[in-house]
Write a protein that holds these residues in place. Structure first.
Motif, PDB file in Angstrom:
ATOM      1  N   ALA A  73     -14.293 -21.542 -11.542  1.00 25.42           N
ATOM      2  CA  ALA A  73     -13.442 -21.043 -12.634  1.00 25.42           C
ATOM      3  C   ALA A  73     -11.987 -21.059 -12.193  1.00 25.42           C
ATOM      4  O   ALA A  73     -11.084 -21.233 -13.004  1.00 25.42           O
ATOM      5  CB  ALA A  73     -13.876 -19.639 -13.019  1.00 25.42           C
ATOM      6  N   GLY A  74     -11.743 -20.897 -10.893  1.00 27.67           N
ATOM      7  CA  GLY A  74     -10.384 -20.919 -10.376  1.00 27.67           C
ATOM      8  C   GLY A  74      -9.864 -22.327 -10.146  1.00 27.67           C
ATOM      9  O   GLY A  74      -8.746 -22.497  -9.675  1.00 27.67           O
ATOM     10  N   ARG A  80     -25.055 -20.651 -17.032  1.00 29.75           N
ATOM     11  CA  ARG A  80     -23.904 -21.381 -16.571  1.00 29.75           C
ATOM     12  C   ARG A  80     -22.667 -21.084 -17.421  1.00 29.75           C
ATOM     13  O   ARG A  80     -21.581 -21.519 -17.136  1.00 29.75           O
ATOM     14  CB  ARG A  80     -24.202 -22.875 -16.556  1.00 29.75           C
ATOM     15  CG  ARG A  80     -23.352 -23.597 -15.527  1.00 29.75           C
ATOM     16  CD  ARG A  80     -23.745 -25.045 -15.454  1.00 29.75           C
ATOM     17  NE  ARG A  80     -25.153 -25.188 -15.162  1.00 29.75           N
ATOM     18  CZ  ARG A  80     -25.926 -26.092 -15.755  1.00 29.75           C
ATOM     19  NH1 ARG A  80     -25.446 -26.895 -16.645  1.00 29.75           N
ATOM     20  NH2 ARG A  80     -27.200 -26.169 -15.428  1.00 29.75           N
ATOM     21  N   TRP A  84     -24.332 -17.485  -5.603  1.00 32.80           N
ATOM     22  CA  TRP A  84     -24.167 -18.322  -6.799  1.00 32.80           C
ATOM     23  C   TRP A  84     -23.014 -17.801  -7.653  1.00 32.80           C
ATOM     24  O   TRP A  84     -22.213 -18.562  -8.169  1.00 32.80           O
ATOM     25  CB  TRP A  84     -25.458 -18.320  -7.624  1.00 32.80           C
ATOM     26  CG  TRP A  84     -26.542 -19.146  -7.007  1.00 32.80           C
ATOM     27  CD1 TRP A  84     -26.400 -19.997  -5.939  1.00 32.80           C
ATOM     28  CD2 TRP A  84     -27.903 -19.195  -7.400  1.00 32.80           C
ATOM     29  NE1 TRP A  84     -27.609 -20.570  -5.646  1.00 32.80           N
ATOM     30  CE2 TRP A  84     -28.555 -20.090  -6.528  1.00 32.80           C
ATOM     31  CE3 TRP A  84     -28.663 -18.580  -8.382  1.00 32.80           C
ATOM     32  CZ2 TRP A  84     -29.900 -20.392  -6.628  1.00 32.80           C
ATOM     33  CZ3 TRP A  84     -30.013 -18.872  -8.485  1.00 32.80           C
ATOM     34  CH2 TRP A  84     -30.624 -19.776  -7.611  1.00 32.80           C
ATOM     35  N   GLU A  85     -22.985 -16.483  -7.796  1.00 38.94           N
ATOM     36  CA  GLU A  85     -21.940 -15.871  -8.606  1.00 38.94           C
ATOM     37  C   GLU A  85     -20.562 -16.188  -8.007  1.00 38.94           C
ATOM     38  O   GLU A  85     -19.626 -16.550  -8.722  1.00 38.94           O
ATOM     39  CB  GLU A  85     -22.181 -14.351  -8.640  1.00 38.94           C
ATOM     40  CG  GLU A  85     -21.403 -13.617  -9.697  1.00 38.94           C
ATOM     41  CD  GLU A  85     -21.505 -14.267 -11.070  1.00 38.94           C
ATOM     42  OE1 GLU A  85     -22.609 -14.681 -11.447  1.00 38.94           O
ATOM     43  OE2 GLU A  85     -20.464 -14.380 -11.729  1.00 38.94           O
ATOM     44  N   ASP A  95     -21.506 -17.982 -18.196  1.00 37.98           N
ATOM     45  CA  ASP A  95     -20.757 -16.753 -17.939  1.00 37.98           C
ATOM     46  C   ASP A  95     -19.729 -16.935 -16.817  1.00 37.98           C
ATOM     47  O   ASP A  95     -19.710 -16.218 -15.843  1.00 37.98           O
ATOM     48  CB  ASP A  95     -21.690 -15.567 -17.641  1.00 37.98           C
ATOM     49  CG  ASP A  95     -22.495 -15.772 -16.388  1.00 37.98           C
ATOM     50  OD1 ASP A  95     -23.387 -14.985 -16.115  1.00 37.98           O
ATOM     51  OD2 ASP A  95     -22.209 -16.749 -15.657  1.00 37.98           O
ATOM     52  N   THR A  96     -18.873 -17.903 -17.016  1.00 41.48           N
ATOM     53  CA  THR A  96     -17.832 -18.148 -16.031  1.00 41.48           C
ATOM     54  C   THR A  96     -16.682 -17.174 -16.233  1.00 41.48           C
ATOM     55  O   THR A  96     -16.592 -16.514 -17.252  1.00 41.48           O
ATOM     56  CB  THR A  96     -17.298 -19.579 -16.156  1.00 41.48           C
ATOM     57  OG1 THR A  96     -17.006 -19.808 -17.522  1.00 41.48           O
ATOM     58  CG2 THR A  96     -18.296 -20.572 -15.671  1.00 41.48           C
ATOM     59  N   VAL A  97     -15.824 -17.059 -15.253  1.00 40.99           N
ATOM     60  CA  VAL A  97     -14.661 -16.195 -15.389  1.00 40.99           C
ATOM     61  C   VAL A  97     -13.421 -17.060 -15.253  1.00 40.99           C
ATOM     62  O   VAL A  97     -13.453 -18.123 -14.649  1.00 40.99           O
ATOM     63  CB  VAL A  97     -14.642 -15.114 -14.292  1.00 40.99           C
ATOM     64  CG1 VAL A  97     -15.635 -14.036 -14.606  1.00 40.99           C
ATOM     65  CG2 VAL A  97     -14.884 -15.714 -12.956  1.00 40.99           C
ATOM     66  N   THR A  98     -12.341 -16.604 -15.786  1.00 43.43           N
ATOM     67  CA  THR A  98     -11.104 -17.359 -15.644  1.00 43.43           C
ATOM     68  C   THR A  98     -10.390 -16.888 -14.399  1.00 43.43           C
ATOM     69  O   THR A  98     -10.694 -15.838 -13.845  1.00 43.43           O
ATOM     70  CB  THR A  98     -10.173 -17.127 -16.849  1.00 43.43           C
ATOM     71  OG1 THR A  98      -9.803 -15.756 -16.851  1.00 43.43           O
ATOM     72  CG2 THR A  98     -10.861 -17.472 -18.144  1.00 43.43           C
ATOM     73  N   ARG A  99      -9.445 -17.682 -13.947  1.00 39.15           N
ATOM     74  CA  ARG A  99      -8.721 -17.333 -12.723  1.00 39.15           C
ATOM     75  C   ARG A  99      -8.044 -15.965 -12.872  1.00 39.15           C
ATOM     76  O   ARG A  99      -7.931 -15.202 -11.944  1.00 39.15           O
ATOM     77  CB  ARG A  99      -7.671 -18.403 -12.448  1.00 39.15           C
ATOM     78  CG  ARG A  99      -6.840 -18.070 -11.245  1.00 39.15           C
ATOM     79  CD  ARG A  99      -6.678 -19.264 -10.348  1.00 39.15           C
ATOM     80  NE  ARG A  99      -6.352 -18.796  -9.021  1.00 39.15           N
ATOM     81  CZ  ARG A  99      -6.284 -19.596  -7.974  1.00 39.15           C
ATOM     82  NH1 ARG A  99      -6.565 -20.850  -8.095  1.00 39.15           N
ATOM     83  NH2 ARG A  99      -5.973 -19.123  -6.808  1.00 39.15           N
ATOM     84  N   ARG A 138     -19.563 -19.748  -8.736  1.00 38.71           N
ATOM     85  CA  ARG A 138     -19.120 -19.916 -10.134  1.00 38.71           C
ATOM     86  C   ARG A 138     -17.686 -19.463 -10.310  1.00 38.71           C
ATOM     87  O   ARG A 138     -16.902 -20.079 -11.009  1.00 38.71           O
ATOM     88  CB  ARG A 138     -20.010 -19.109 -11.061  1.00 38.71           C
ATOM     89  CG  ARG A 138     -21.342 -19.746 -11.257  1.00 38.71           C
ATOM     90  CD  ARG A 138     -21.976 -19.289 -12.554  1.00 38.71           C
ATOM     91  NE  ARG A 138     -23.357 -19.701 -12.582  1.00 38.71           N
ATOM     92  CZ  ARG A 138     -24.344 -18.941 -12.150  1.00 38.71           C
ATOM     93  NH1 ARG A 138     -24.099 -17.732 -11.706  1.00 38.71           N
ATOM     94  NH2 ARG A 138     -25.578 -19.388 -12.177  1.00 38.71           N
ATOM     95  N   ARG A 139     -17.338 -18.355  -9.662  1.00 36.14           N
ATOM     96  CA  ARG A 139     -15.971 -17.838  -9.793  1.00 36.14           C
ATOM     97  C   ARG A 139     -14.967 -18.827  -9.202  1.00 36.14           C
ATOM     98  O   ARG A 139     -13.881 -19.009  -9.736  1.00 36.14           O
ATOM     99  CB  ARG A 139     -15.843 -16.508  -9.051  1.00 36.14           C
ATOM    100  CG  ARG A 139     -16.395 -15.362  -9.850  1.00 36.14           C
ATOM    101  CD  ARG A 139     -16.530 -14.140  -8.971  1.00 36.14           C
ATOM    102  NE  ARG A 139     -16.766 -12.991  -9.824  1.00 36.14           N
ATOM    103  CZ  ARG A 139     -15.856 -12.056 -10.065  1.00 36.14           C
ATOM    104  NH1 ARG A 139     -14.673 -12.121  -9.506  1.00 36.14           N
ATOM    105  NH2 ARG A 139     -16.125 -11.051 -10.865  1.00 36.14           N
ATOM    106  N   VAL A 178     -10.105 -13.106 -11.829  1.00 37.92           N
ATOM    107  CA  VAL A 178     -10.384 -13.010 -10.404  1.00 37.92           C
ATOM    108  C   VAL A 178      -9.274 -12.234  -9.700  1.00 37.92           C
ATOM    109  O   VAL A 178      -9.513 -11.286  -8.987  1.00 37.92           O
ATOM    110  CB  VAL A 178     -10.532 -14.417  -9.789  1.00 37.92           C
ATOM    111  CG1 VAL A 178     -10.803 -14.295  -8.314  1.00 37.92           C
ATOM    112  CG2 VAL A 178     -11.635 -15.165 -10.486  1.00 37.92           C
ATOM    113  N   ALA A 206     -24.769 -26.941 -10.611  1.00 38.55           N
ATOM    114  CA  ALA A 206     -24.051 -28.216 -10.632  1.00 38.55           C
ATOM    115  C   ALA A 206     -24.036 -28.830 -12.019  1.00 38.55           C
ATOM    116  O   ALA A 206     -24.973 -28.670 -12.802  1.00 38.55           O
ATOM    117  CB  ALA A 206     -24.700 -29.191  -9.646  1.00 38.55           C
ATOM    118  N   MET A 253     -27.999 -14.785 -15.534  1.00 35.57           N
ATOM    119  CA  MET A 253     -26.905 -15.629 -15.051  1.00 35.57           C
ATOM    120  C   MET A 253     -27.046 -17.038 -15.613  1.00 35.57           C
ATOM    121  O   MET A 253     -27.784 -17.853 -15.083  1.00 35.57           O
ATOM    122  CB  MET A 253     -26.952 -15.696 -13.530  1.00 35.57           C
ATOM    123  CG  MET A 253     -26.280 -14.519 -12.886  1.00 35.57           C
ATOM    124  SD  MET A 253     -25.772 -14.946 -11.268  1.00 35.57           S
ATOM    125  CE  MET A 253     -27.213 -14.447 -10.345  1.00 35.57           C
TER     126      MET A 253
END
Ligand code: ADP
Ligand code: MG
Lengths: 289, 320
Positions: free
Chosen positions: B184-185, A3, B176-177, A5-9, B180-181, A12, B203, A1
């Motif tokens: 991202a939103g 920083r 944490w995951e 590996d973010t996802v976009t909205r 992060r999501r 989600v 952070a 994990m």
């Protein structure tokens, strides 16, 4: 994990499908005070639906009391004015159940407070009053069902009223009034004690407070000083008023307080509410100190 | 104050003559995760509760999502989510019932509350558990439900007060995951923690708080630079081997290794932690040098404090 590996909205949830989250602002404050209160009540009632055992526990105690006192003592004790002891006892049991109800209020409040649920409510744009009013309405609904089940149990055991429907409803109204004023005591205590275990310890105080009353025996059968305390106990006034309205044996010794039980069954709850409602509300507001 | 989702200036909060906040300053960039790092009793919870309108304050100013906290608390409440130190969800209700209840209390109305609950259960990976009582949830699931409840109105700003304290490592990873999501939103997150590692992982900026005051405000890298970053540490079995150990460590270290003869210890800052550890271990084994202990040490909150204040974290009193 890492920083990165973010996802976009869009990953989600599908953006196009997202629920529109603009709050319903068409209504004024008064509307929301009522609507929020009802939603808090709904939550409380769902508890009973999810945990029927809770009802069994809450109702089990008064039903067992009615059966126990009715059959165990009912035969041994003689009613002071010759009437049926069972008829004397039953309104006392009703009053006792209402009196003990403040424990349920206190435990529910302290559970919410210690788990942070009250803070969550307070951080939301809902009407803050609903936290308190919702609790109160919830507890009154439960008290009504408690009274209905107790009365049915008592009826099955031979308890009768002979004054008509209006007087009987008035008696139940006074019993609910007692429960109502104790909601404020319960809320205050629930906000004062640190956790649910401590609230459970309140039984130690509550038990003698209901014993030293006319719930089980007439105060005239007690030592003078104790009898006076018992007669002036607000629970005694409600129990005696209910007896009178149901047409059950009252066993008054003719003292002022016992002769004016109907009046005092209204005055006491109003006085308790006048003292404890502001204290409870102030305590609630002090959560933000 | 454009570009900042949270701005606090000189916040004061007194309990008797104890200053829980003593001129606390904070600026949180919009759309970022901001760490508020400090030991027990530093004032983290007090700061969050003030910003979330739960607590009145005695001095200073605060704006959250562009709204003044003191003047318009109701407007602030519409724009924030709060996850406190305990998972504030109803234990008796199911996860779905919780989200629906909170949704109605957020004034979404019945139908939208139901839809939103379904969305959030999916988003927080709780579909399978949605119709089970919360009492049966694990700590991590409870936390995720708690987060979901704070996200019902998709708030601009989310406050997380020690969201992983008391969780096992796996649950911690789940939380944490989820955080992060959220970012991202587009949500701005202010996260308090006692763990430098957590702030470092999540952070983009960290404020260090001590005795109600911000004592540092920096990027995680900047902060670690000040403290010294990760270090490799080798304890030799025999003091005679120390020069050889120092040589092995020097090959991977960012600066000259420090040798502590008394404890037979050699340590040095490293950048590529795992490669450094493997390399040193292999070298020592090839040269048959006896080693009592070898490991990587991350700077802890204690190290940060020692460096920033000259005292460790122990001197701050316990929290309320
Ligand atoms: N209700 C309170 N009454 C008195 N002192 C308090 C209260 N709440 C917090 N404090 C004090 O304020 C300081 C900061 O507490 P807190 O914000 O809870 O710290 P943290 O969350 O960083 O552990 C502590 O010294 C604590 O003892
Ligand atoms: Mg705290």
């Amino acid at each position: 994990m890492s920083r990165t590996d973010t996802v976009t909205r869009a990953d989600v949830t599908d953006v196009a499908d997202l629920t529109d989250l603009t709050p319903g602002d068409r209504h004024g404050r008064a509307y929301w005070a009522v609507a929020d209160c009802w939603n808090v009540v709904r939550r409380g009632l769902t508890h009973y639906q999810r945990r029927p055992v809770m009802i069994a526990w809450q109702l089990g105690f008064p039903i067992i009391s009615v059966l126990l006192y009715g059959y165990v003592f009912g035969g041994a004790m003689k009613s002071p004015d010759g009437g049926s002891v069972r008829d004397f006892l039953m309104p006392g049991m009703f009053a006792m159940t209402m009196a003990f109800g403040f424990m349920n209020t206190a435990i529910a409040v302290v559970t919410d407070a210690s788990k942070g649920v009250i803070d969550r409510f307070r951080s939301m744009p809902m009407a803050p009053s609903a936290v308190v009013t919702g609790r109160g309405v919830n507890d009154l609904i439960i008290a009504c069902s408690e009274l209905a089940i107790l009365a049915a149990t008592a009826f099955a055991m031979g308890w009768r009223t002979d004054t008509g429907i209006v007087a009987s409803l008035a008696a139940f109204g006074l019993l609910l009034l007692l429960r109502f004023c104790l909601i404020w005591v319960g809320i205050l205590l629930g906000l004062l004690v640190p956790n649910a275990e401590a609230a459970g310890g309140l039984y130690v105080v509550a038990f003698p407070l209901t014993m030293i009353s006319s719930v089980f025996v007439p105060p005239s059968t007690m030592p003078d000083w104790l009898g006076t305390i018992a007669a002036w106990n607000p629970i005694s006034s409600t129990a005696a008023a209910a007896r009178e309205l149901f047409g059950n044996p009252v066993a008054s010794d003719g003292s002022w307080i016992q002769e004016h039980s109907l009046l005092m069954a209204v005055v006491w709850p109003i006085a308790v509410t006048a003292v404890f409602a502001p204290l409870a509300v102030r305590r609630f507001q002090r959560l933000s100190r | 104050m454009d570009g900042y989702a949270v701005v606090a200036e000189g916040l004061e909060k007194r309990y008797g003559d104890k200053h829980a906040l003593a001129g606390f300053d904070l600026a949180v960039q919009q759309g970022s995760v901001h760490g508020l790092l400090g030991p027990n009793g530093a004032g983290k919870t007090t700061a969050v509760r003030v910003l979330a309108t739960l607590l009145r304050f005695d001095g200073g100013r605060a704006r959250v999502a562009g709204v003044d906290v003191r003047c318009e608390p109701r407007q602030v409440r519409r724009r924030i989510g709060l996850t406190g130190q305990y998972a504030a969800v109803d234990e008796v209700l199911t996860g779905r019932q919780n989200l629906e209840m909170f949704g109605r209390l957020f004034h979404l109305g019945g139908r939208r509350a139901v839809r939103r609950a379904t969305e959030l259960l999916e988003q927080f990976d709780l579909v399978g558990a949605g119709d089970k009582g919360v009492g049966t949830y694990s700590g991590g699931m409870r936390r995720r439900l708690d987060l979901a409840a704070s996200m019902i109105l998709a708030p601009d700003v989310l406050f997380l007060d020690e969201p992983t304290t008391g969780l096992d490592p796996r649950s911690r990873g789940e939380v944490w995951e989820a955080v992060r999501r959220l970012v991202a939103g587009g949500t701005t997150v202010l996260l308090t923690t006692q763990y430098l590692e957590e702030a470092d992982r999540l952070a983009s900026r960290i404020t260090v708080i001590d005795q109600g005051r911000a004592i540092a405000d920096d990027t995680p890298d900047g902060l670690k630079d000040r403290v010294g970053g990760d270090r490799i540490e080798v304890v030799a079995r025999d003091a005679a081997d120390l020069p050889a150990v120092a040589k092995a460590v020097a090959r991977v270290a960012d600066t000259d290794p420090t040798t502590d003869a008394l404890e037979r210890r050699v340590h040095a800052p490293v950048t590529d932690r795992v490669a450094a550890l493997t390399d040193v271990a292999r070298t020592l084994q090839e040269e048959r040098i006896g080693v009592e202990d070898i490991g990587l040490r991350r700077p802890s909150l204690d190290d940060v404090f020692l460096r920033l204040t000259g005292h460790g974290t122990q001197t701050t009193e316990e929290a309320a």
